[in-house]
Design an enzyme around this catalytic site. Structure first.
Site, PDB file in Angstrom:
ATOM      1  N   GLU A 232     -11.792 -10.969  -0.740  1.00  0.00           N
ATOM      2  CA  GLU A 232     -11.201 -10.043   0.219  1.00  0.00           C
ATOM      3  C   GLU A 232     -12.295  -9.538   1.168  1.00  0.00           C
ATOM      4  OE1 GLU A 232      -7.730  -7.975  -2.458  1.00  0.00           O
ATOM      5  OE2 GLU A 232      -9.731  -7.132  -2.527  1.00  0.00           O
TER       6      GLU A 232
ATOM      7  N   ASP B 208     -14.656   2.632  -1.046  1.00  0.00           N
ATOM      8  CA  ASP B 208     -14.110   1.284  -1.032  1.00  0.00           C
ATOM      9  C   ASP B 208     -14.431   0.611   0.307  1.00  0.00           C
ATOM     10  OD1 ASP B 208     -10.687  -0.040  -1.153  1.00  0.00           O
ATOM     11  OD2 ASP B 208     -12.623  -1.038  -1.246  1.00  0.00           O
TER      12      ASP B 208
ATOM     13  N   HIS C  58     -10.958  -9.705  -7.922  1.00  0.00           N
ATOM     14  CA  HIS C  58     -11.183  -9.648  -6.486  1.00  0.00           C
ATOM     15  C   HIS C  58     -12.698  -9.670  -6.296  1.00  0.00           C
ATOM     16  CE1 HIS C  58      -7.053  -7.616  -5.534  1.00  0.00           C
ATOM     17  NE2 HIS C  58      -6.949  -8.901  -5.844  1.00  0.00           N
TER      18      HIS C  58
ATOM     19  N   HIS D 288     -15.672  -3.102   1.523  1.00  0.00           N
ATOM     20  CA  HIS D 288     -15.992  -4.471   1.158  1.00  0.00           C
ATOM     21  C   HIS D 288     -17.044  -5.071   2.086  1.00  0.00           C
ATOM     22  CE1 HIS D 288     -11.802  -5.103  -0.894  1.00  0.00           C
ATOM     23  NE2 HIS D 288     -12.374  -3.947  -1.228  1.00  0.00           N
TER      24      HIS D 288
ATOM     25  N   HIS E  78     -14.979  -2.463  -6.114  1.00  0.00           N
ATOM     26  CA  HIS E  78     -14.416  -1.229  -6.632  1.00  0.00           C
ATOM     27  C   HIS E  78     -15.144  -0.730  -7.878  1.00  0.00           C
ATOM     28  CE1 HIS E  78     -10.217  -2.018  -4.620  1.00  0.00           C
ATOM     29  NE2 HIS E  78     -11.211  -1.973  -3.763  1.00  0.00           N
TER      30      HIS E  78
ATOM     31  N   TYR F 124       0.818  -1.206   0.000  1.00  0.00           N
ATOM     32  CA  TYR F 124       0.000   0.000   0.000  1.00  0.00           C
ATOM     33  C   TYR F 124       0.856   1.263   0.000  1.00  0.00           C
ATOM     34  CZ  TYR F 124      -3.763  -3.199   1.254  1.00  0.00           C
ATOM     35  OH  TYR F 124      -4.669  -4.231   1.261  1.00  0.00           O
TER      36      TYR F 124
END
Length: 369
Positions: free
Chosen positions: A273, A241, A228, A243, A194, A83
């Site tokens: 994820e 974002d 993903h 999840h 996303h 990241y």
């Protein structure tokens, strides 16, 4: 002991982002434990610039574990980049730091026999968008030309946000690929959460087909290398974002039925994820890998399932109900934030509290990528 056995004869390559704590070799056991036949991992700490090199012992143990469990890392492993790395930043010192970290991961992939490497394209705050895209492509071309990276494919991930973030539109990704010299070395990973948050719908079969067609026309289906697989706590085109577990978010179960019943996606690694943190009876937080195991089996079961059958409708109803409270909470945040923007507020008072809550949510999910 395995929480779930791998499904024999499944059309899908599906797994989750698993822990590499103690060494990359442990990801194989962690993948097998949840019944996956694909997986993602961090090749080193994703939050530190300096990491020890890949040891020969861990390399041999990884290769041995793959052989023992009949796992082909060249087809099933999709490591996630750090990241910290921003290949779009044009500052010379930061470019060097980011590139060296990126190159190190690619060389690790090559040594491990891994062919796909997923990463976030970057942020263009230091330059114009066009300069940032050119800078990303320049870094990739440089890495591709380095013999230590072998033939590893650099896989750009679709992003949820716009603004300075590169990769929130298919056009961004196409612009990067257009500048790549060796196009056999670049690909795309579609993150379902996303793209949905960025305004690409997947919820109905018609919408799903339209999004796939848009991707094919803009980028090219041949560049799609991995997915993903995540539901979204935030609503469509919210640019956030967050999840959610499969079927519990704003995407809903039908989106994933559309996904797993698209034959062109069979054989591409699909990586969960989704959140696996739970609160125990004593109030402590822990991770429940059984969530991954159950979601893998859920996705596999959707292949060929009739969406009008009682089995599907019951699943859809139950999962939708499970996520109702969280969807309402995030929808309220989004609504209040949108209202504050329209009224010209600067994040003060209640608006600021909402923003902090959102930041906390995103921090909780940041390790999912």
């Amino acid at each position: 002991m395995p929480l779930a056995a791998r499904t024999v004869g499944s059309q899908l390559l599906v797994g989750a982002h698993v822990s590499a704590a103690g060494g990359v070799q442990n990801t194989i056991a962690n993948c097998v434990r949840i019944g996956g036949n694909a997986f993602a991992l961090f090749l080193k700490s994703q939050r530190k610039w300096n990491n020890p090199p890949l040891s020969e012992e861990h390399l041999k143990l990884f290769q041995g574990a793959c052989k023992t469990h009949n796992i082909e890392p060249s087809k099933t492993a999709v490591p996630h980049g750090s990241y910290l790395v921003n290949l779009a930043h044009t500052d010379a010192d930061r470019t060097t730091q980011a590139y060296n970290c990126f190159l190190d991961d690619l060389t690790r992939c090559h040594k491990l026999g891994i062919k796909l490497y997923n990463f976030h394209p970057g942020n263009s705050a230091s330059s114009t968008r066009e300069e940032a895209i050119a800078h990303i492509a320049g870094n990739l071309n440089r890495a591709h030309a380095d013999e230590t990276t072998g033939s590893v494919i650099t896989v750009l991930e679709t992003m949820a946000t716009l603004g300075n973030t590169v990769g929130g539109t298919f056009e961004d990704l196409a612009a990067i690929i257009a500048l790549i010299t060796d196009k056999s070395r670049v690909g795309i990973c579609i993150d379902t959460c996303h793209v949905f948050a960025a305004g690409y719908d997947l919820r109905t079969l018609e919408a799903f087909k339209a999004t796939v067609e848009k991707f094919d026309q803009t980028v090219g289906f041949k560049y799609l290398k991995a997915l993903h697989v995540n539901d979204s706590k935030a609503p469509f085109a919210s640019y956030r974002d967050l999840h959610a577990n499969i079927g519990t978010g704003f995407l809903g179960l039908r989106a994933f039925h559309n996904l797993v019943n698209e034959p062109r996606l069979w054989g591409l690694p699909m990586v969960l994820e989704t959140p696996i943190e739970v609160v125990t009876s004593d109030g402590k937080k822990s991770e429940d890998e059984g969530i991954y195991a159950r979601e893998i089996k859920l996705l596999e079961s959707l292949v060929g399932m009739d969406v009008e059958s009682k089995e599907f409708l019951d699943l859809e109803k139950n999962l939708h109900a499970q996520g109702a409270k969280e969807r309402e909470r995030v929808q309220d945040q989004v609504t209040r934030k949108d209202k504050a923007v329209k009224e010209g507020k600067k994040g003060k008072g209640k608006g600021k509290k909402s923003k902090n809550n959102e930041a906390n949510d995103e921090e909780d999910l940041s390790e999912s990528g």
